[in-house]
Motif scaffolding. Structure first.
Motif, short mmCIF file in Angstrom:
data_model
loop_
_atom_site.label_atom_id
_atom_site.label_comp_id
_atom_site.label_asym_id
_atom_site.label_seq_id
_atom_site.Cartn_x
_atom_site.Cartn_y
_atom_site.Cartn_z
N LYS A 32 38.68 27.52 55.73
CA LYS A 32 38.50 29.22 56.26
C LYS A 32 39.19 29.01 55.29
CE LYS A 32 39.19 27.60 61.02
NZ LYS A 32 36.93 26.85 61.24
N LYS A 33 38.95 29.54 54.11
CA LYS A 33 38.97 30.08 52.77
C LYS A 33 37.82 30.21 51.41
CE LYS A 33 41.97 27.27 50.27
NZ LYS A 33 40.88 26.69 48.95
N LEU A 34 38.31 31.60 50.56
CA LEU A 34 37.21 31.97 49.97
C LEU A 34 38.01 31.60 48.81
CD1 LEU A 34 35.74 35.45 51.10
CD2 LEU A 34 34.92 33.21 52.15
N ASP A 35 36.23 30.96 48.31
CA ASP A 35 35.93 30.25 46.90
C ASP A 35 36.23 31.53 45.90
OD1 ASP A 35 36.30 29.01 44.16
OD2 ASP A 35 34.82 27.38 45.40
N PHE A 36 36.89 32.33 45.43
CA PHE A 36 36.38 33.41 44.40
C PHE A 36 35.43 33.41 42.96
CE2 PHE A 36 40.49 34.76 46.80
CZ PHE A 36 39.70 35.43 47.09
N GLU A 37 35.78 32.35 42.21
CA GLU A 37 34.99 31.56 41.07
C GLU A 37 33.31 31.53 41.75
OE1 GLU A 37 36.48 28.79 39.13
OE2 GLU A 37 38.53 29.26 38.57
N PHE A 38 33.49 31.03 43.24
CA PHE A 38 32.25 30.17 43.65
C PHE A 38 31.08 31.43 43.83
CE2 PHE A 38 29.35 30.18 46.81
CZ PHE A 38 28.54 29.59 46.67
N VAL A 97 29.50 41.06 48.29
CA VAL A 97 29.90 41.85 47.10
C VAL A 97 31.39 43.18 47.51
CG1 VAL A 97 30.65 43.49 44.53
CG2 VAL A 97 29.03 41.88 45.18
N GLU A 98 31.23 43.85 48.47
CA GLU A 98 31.89 44.52 49.49
C GLU A 98 33.00 44.03 50.07
OE1 GLU A 98 32.69 47.33 48.52
OE2 GLU A 98 34.15 48.27 50.21
N ALA A 99 32.40 42.66 51.20
CA ALA A 99 33.44 42.07 51.67
C ALA A 99 34.02 41.26 50.87
CB ALA A 99 32.02 41.36 52.97
N ASN A 100 33.84 41.03 49.45
CA ASN A 100 34.31 40.08 49.18
C ASN A 100 36.30 40.68 48.42
OD1 ASN A 100 35.37 37.70 47.67
ND2 ASN A 100 34.05 37.78 46.12
N ARG A 101 35.44 42.19 48.17
CA ARG A 101 36.39 42.98 47.43
C ARG A 101 37.22 43.23 48.44
NH1 ARG A 101 37.74 48.00 47.70
NH2 ARG A 101 36.26 48.49 48.53
N LYS A 102 37.34 43.78 49.79
CA LYS A 102 38.10 43.52 50.93
C LYS A 102 38.83 42.89 50.72
CE LYS A 102 36.11 47.69 53.08
NZ LYS A 102 34.77 47.69 54.67
N TYR A 103 38.35 41.53 51.17
CA TYR A 103 39.33 40.03 51.22
C TYR A 103 39.71 39.99 50.46
CZ TYR A 103 40.30 35.38 52.67
OH TYR A 103 40.41 33.39 52.68
N ILE A 104 39.86 40.09 48.83
CA ILE A 104 40.50 39.69 48.05
C ILE A 104 42.33 40.41 48.20
CG2 ILE A 104 41.08 40.37 45.59
CD1 ILE A 104 38.63 39.44 45.04
N GLN A 105 42.05 42.22 48.95
CA GLN A 105 42.94 43.31 48.86
C GLN A 105 43.21 42.95 50.25
OE1 GLN A 105 40.41 46.69 49.24
NE2 GLN A 105 40.88 47.48 46.62
N GLY A 106 43.24 41.67 50.65
CA GLY A 106 43.96 41.34 52.34
C GLY A 106 43.55 41.27 53.65
N ASP A 107 41.78 41.94 53.60
CA ASP A 107 41.53 41.81 54.62
C ASP A 107 41.26 40.71 54.87
OD1 ASP A 107 39.94 42.73 56.88
OD2 ASP A 107 39.34 44.47 56.21
N GLY A 108 41.70 40.26 56.00
CA GLY A 108 41.52 38.67 57.06
C GLY A 108 40.14 38.93 57.22
N ASP A 109 39.45 40.31 57.78
CA ASP A 109 38.01 40.07 58.90
C ASP A 109 37.53 40.29 58.36
OD1 ASP A 109 40.06 39.97 60.98
OD2 ASP A 109 39.64 42.64 61.05
N ALA A 110 37.30 39.99 56.60
CA ALA A 110 36.36 40.45 55.77
C ALA A 110 35.79 39.43 55.30
CB ALA A 110 36.99 41.14 54.36
#
Ligand SMILES: [Fe+2]
Ligand SMILES: [Fe+2]
Length: 184
Positions: A32-38, A97-110
């Protein structure tokens, strides 16, 4: 080698990436978390290799040359579908890419959008590749003479040769713009 040779070899590497994406999707869903490097690596692969290098050779060389020929309706229709599918994949990657950016900015729903985009790409590529490998590439070679095929193949090699320079030139242009915006 026929001009579809390099394209079919590239399909095999894209398939390996799709298998990796499938495995990583299971890990993301379990942890339940994203792997940014991947994700960064996957997006770079899709944009640079699958889209610019591979779809680029299909659209800018092979399809361009087929467009000059009197194609059967069936083949013209499939070629239009393939171009449309490339557009769809570009949009889906931009969405990822956009959803990943939102997730990094703290948007859990992304996160659910990220996994949905990965799943869509996993479903898309094998079908797209099968359409080209099994139903389009081989019959399309009949529109070209042997010497026309060799000209296309040489242009494909040339395209690949320029690609790394194009990629790093665009990276430097972006880095220069970024630096200018920070130092203004
Ligand atoms: Fe394609
Ligand atoms: Fe392809």
């Amino acid at each position: 080698m026929m001009p579809i040779g390099p394209l079919m070899i590239e399909h095999r590497l894209i398939e390996r990436m799709i298998d990796v994406m499938q495995g990583q999707l299971s890990v993301i869903e379990k942890e339940k978390k994203l792997d940014f490097e991947f994700l960064e690596m996957a997006v770079d692969f899709i944009r640079t290799y699958a889209d610019r290098c591979h779809h680029g050779k299909e659209e800018d060389i092979l399809f361009r040359e087929l467009g000059i020929k009197q194609l059967k309706d069936e083949h013209r229709h499939t070629m239009e579908e393939l171009v449309e599918e490339h557009r769809w994949a570009r949009k889906m990657t931009a969405r990822l890419v956009e959803a990943n950016r939102k997730y990094i900015q703290g948007d859990g729903d992304a996160m659910s959008t990220v996994t949905e985009c990965i799943r869509s790409l996993i479903q898309f590529y094998p079908k797209h590749i099968e359409k080209e490998d099994k139903h389009f590439f081989i019959p399309c070679m009949n529109y070209f003479t042997e010497s026309e095929q060799q000209v296309i193949l040489r242009e494909e090699w040339e395209f690949d040769k320029n690609l790394i320079h194009e990629k790093y030139r665009s990276i430097i242009i972006m880095a220069e713009k970024e630096l200018t915006s920070r130092t203004l």
